[in-house]
Write an enzyme that holds these catalytic residues in place. Structure first.
Site, short mmCIF file in Angstrom:
data_model
loop_
_atom_site.label_atom_id
_atom_site.label_comp_id
_atom_site.label_asym_id
_atom_site.label_seq_id
_atom_site.Cartn_x
_atom_site.Cartn_y
_atom_site.Cartn_z
N CYS A 79 0.86 -1.18 0.00
CA CYS A 79 0.00 0.00 0.00
C CYS A 79 0.90 1.23 0.00
O CYS A 79 1.56 1.51 1.00
CB CYS A 79 -0.92 0.00 1.21
SG CYS A 79 -1.91 1.50 1.34
N GLY A 80 0.94 1.93 -1.11
CA GLY A 80 1.84 3.07 -1.22
C GLY A 80 1.46 4.22 -0.32
O GLY A 80 2.33 4.85 0.31
N ASN A 81 0.17 4.53 -0.23
CA ASN A 81 -0.27 5.61 0.66
C ASN A 81 0.00 5.25 2.11
O ASN A 81 0.42 6.07 2.92
CB ASN A 81 -1.75 5.89 0.46
CG ASN A 81 -2.05 6.52 -0.89
OD1 ASN A 81 -1.26 7.28 -1.43
ND2 ASN A 81 -3.20 6.18 -1.46
N GLU A 224 -10.62 -0.32 -5.18
CA GLU A 224 -9.52 -1.10 -4.61
C GLU A 224 -10.00 -2.47 -4.12
O GLU A 224 -11.02 -2.56 -3.42
CB GLU A 224 -8.88 -0.32 -3.45
CG GLU A 224 -7.61 -0.94 -2.94
CD GLU A 224 -6.91 -0.05 -1.92
OE1 GLU A 224 -5.88 -0.48 -1.38
OE2 GLU A 224 -7.40 1.08 -1.67
N ARG A 225 -9.28 -3.49 -4.51
CA ARG A 225 -9.59 -4.85 -4.06
C ARG A 225 -9.58 -4.91 -2.53
O ARG A 225 -8.66 -4.48 -1.88
CB ARG A 225 -8.54 -5.82 -4.63
CG ARG A 225 -8.74 -7.26 -4.25
CD ARG A 225 -7.71 -8.17 -4.91
NE ARG A 225 -6.34 -7.91 -4.45
CZ ARG A 225 -5.30 -8.68 -4.74
NH1 ARG A 225 -5.46 -9.75 -5.50
NH2 ARG A 225 -4.09 -8.37 -4.29
N CYS A 233 -5.52 5.37 -4.13
CA CYS A 233 -4.78 4.12 -3.96
C CYS A 233 -3.37 4.38 -4.47
O CYS A 233 -3.18 4.65 -5.66
CB CYS A 233 -5.44 2.98 -4.73
SG CYS A 233 -4.49 1.44 -4.73
N THR A 235 -0.64 2.47 -4.93
CA THR A 235 -0.09 1.60 -5.97
C THR A 235 -0.85 1.78 -7.29
O THR A 235 -0.26 1.66 -8.37
CB THR A 235 -0.11 0.12 -5.53
OG1 THR A 235 -1.44 -0.26 -5.20
CG2 THR A 235 0.82 -0.11 -4.35
#
Length: 328
Positions: A79-81, A224-225, A233, A235
């Site tokens: 998770c980039g955030n 988002e999954r 999101c 990524t």
């Protein structure tokens, strides 16, 4: 138990430091806690997109490890955030100089993180590495009759939209669309199907609609999954930036800063190509702490938040002022 409420571009989480936690929760308890506190209708203060766990890492020269439990209890590989907020937490906790690069372990890679220039007054920002990148169907979990998917029609999904797929390492399905399509219900309808039982992405996939604003600016909207529609999101914005550079800017787009708008705000991205030909992305954006929270873990698992102590930090107002400035 102590938590922080944090967000990156409005992609919000509860952060739990398991290195410091007095109560060590089992896997089942962590899943139950995430589902309970993150529930948007019955959860803690409006819920969240997920639960971030900060743990010790056994890897050499790595400061900490991050796990991401989605609001539905499933685990995300990255998770980039969330990574930006964990990076900020680790800098404060470990008293690391903001100028120093360091690594945080994630499910598939140890990723470089560092402090970045504030986005605005009292809006701290961090830069994080997004990798590894793969276009292979086996890494994406994709079954559409093609080994890779790049700007191609998938008739089973749409007779007009073209799609690209990439893992970063979360799997992403991306389509560049016009304003009318962006505002329609097509994203939700398609992503809901692809994140339920289906033959094309049986493990689910993050789906993003992307609109080009200018040569160095795009808008990304993501389902988002494990979460659903989200303010942002990390990524997905990174994956969308990569596909945008490869398909529309070419080599001239590498090492260039892109502005990526999203429903929750804005980030910056830079697409890099390594000497071995592989790609990675720098994701730069806010790491905001909105509140500190104290609660009884066992009570919280069952949705009882009557004894919660919630203390606002005041950072959200500064972030909202920043977002308002983007609209001017």
């Amino acid at each position: 138990m102590r938590l922080l409420k944090v967000h990156g571009s409005g992609n919000d989480f509860f952060l739990l430091d398991q290195m410091e936690a007095q109560i060590q929760l089992t896997e089942d308890q962590l899943k139950q806690l995430a589902q309970s506190i993150c529930d948007r209708k019955r959860g803690l203060h409006g819920g969240a997109d997920g639960l971030l766990l900060v743990l010790k890492s056994a890897h050499k020269n790595v400061v900490a490890r991050m796990r991401v439990i989605n609001s539905d209890g499933s685990e995300a590989s990255m998770c980039g955030n969330g990574l930006r907020t964990v990076a900020r937490y680790v800098v404060t906790k470990e008293k690391i100089s903001p100028q120093i690069n360091f690594k945080i372990e994630t499910m598939y890679a140890d990723l470089q993180v560092k402090a970045a220039a504030n986005l605005a007054s009292d809006v701290p920002a961090y830069e994080v590495e997004i990798s590894p990148v793969s276009f292979a169907d086996s890494k994406i979990g994709m079954h559409v009759g093609q080994a890779t998917l790049q700007n191609s029609l998938v008739p089973a999904l749409s007779d007009s939209l073209k799609f690209s797929a990439v893992a970063v390492p979360n799997p992403h399905l991306i389509s560049f669309v016009d304003q009318q399509t962006l505002k329609s219900n097509q994203l939700v309808k398609m992503a809901t199907y692809l994140n339920s039982e289906n033959p094309y992405f049986p493990d689910g996939v993050n789906v993003s609609f992307v609109q080009k604003i200018s040569s160095n600016e795009i808008f990304v909207k993501t389902f988002e999954r494990g979460v659903g529609l989200t303010n942002a999101c990390g990524t997905a914005m990174s994956a969308s930036s990569l596909i945008y550079v490869l398909q529309q800017l070419g080599q001239a787009g590498l090492e260039q800063t892109l502005k990526v708008l999203n429903p929750g705000g804005m980030v910056q991205t830079i697409v890099h190509q390594r000497l071995d030909g592989s790609y990675c992305i720098s994701l730069i954006g806010n790491a905001t702490v909105t509140a500190s929270v104290s609660l009884d873990a066992k009570e919280a698992m069952f949705g009882n938040f009557s004894q919660v102590k919630w203390s606002e930090t005041g950072e959200q107002r500064a972030y909202e002022n920043f977002v308002d400035s983007l609209k001017k």
